[in-house]
Scaffold this active site. Sequence first.
Site, mmCIF file in Angstrom:
data_model
loop_
_atom_site.group_PDB
_atom_site.id
_atom_site.type_symbol
_atom_site.label_atom_id
_atom_site.label_comp_id
_atom_site.label_asym_id
_atom_site.label_seq_id
_atom_site.Cartn_x
_atom_site.Cartn_y
_atom_site.Cartn_z
ATOM 1 N N ARG A 121 -3.495 -8.618 -4.348
ATOM 2 C CA ARG A 121 -3.648 -8.729 -5.803
ATOM 3 C C ARG A 121 -4.302 -7.479 -6.377
ATOM 4 O O ARG A 121 -3.939 -7.016 -7.456
ATOM 5 C CB ARG A 121 -4.479 -9.969 -6.141
ATOM 6 N N CYS A 122 -5.276 -6.911 -5.651
ATOM 7 C CA CYS A 122 -5.960 -5.712 -6.124
ATOM 8 C C CYS A 122 -5.037 -4.501 -6.195
ATOM 9 O O CYS A 122 -5.305 -3.566 -6.936
ATOM 10 C CB CYS A 122 -7.137 -5.375 -5.215
ATOM 11 N N MET A 123 -3.982 -4.520 -5.413
ATOM 12 C CA MET A 123 -3.088 -3.363 -5.371
ATOM 13 C C MET A 123 -1.938 -3.475 -6.360
ATOM 14 O O MET A 123 -1.027 -2.667 -6.358
ATOM 15 C CB MET A 123 -2.550 -3.174 -3.959
#
Length: 132
Positions: A121-123
């Site tokens: 999700r962070c990427m």
Amino acid sequence: FTQIDRDKFTIHPGIMGPLTVFEITPDGKGGTKIRERNEDLESVLSEYVGEKVTLIPCGGGDRIAAEREQWNDGSNTLCVRPGTVVVYQRNNVTNDILYKSGINVLEMPSAELSRGRGGPRCMSMPAWREAI
């Protein structure tokens, strides 16, 4: 935690207890209204989803597995559509629990990626998407 289906969320067990949550909504007069809530996350989420929610703990509720897999972003999944998530392959316990909970689990190799911290999700940054 991450919403992974209409009524399902991954969660790190460390935030399962009572929480202080601040609900911020428009007051209808151009300002904001703030409501403090001291409840468990499941109750708060159920209210907003409109039905009972299921919280799927990282590591399947096992404290050691949860700590190990959260280090590799076990709760930081990328939901690409309701019920379908991209996860790091190395989080075996969490991925198995997700699969058994009816989630379509798309695993990606992550040996080097997870060392950099930040899960699938962070990427992602869905600033613009073409219609499918």
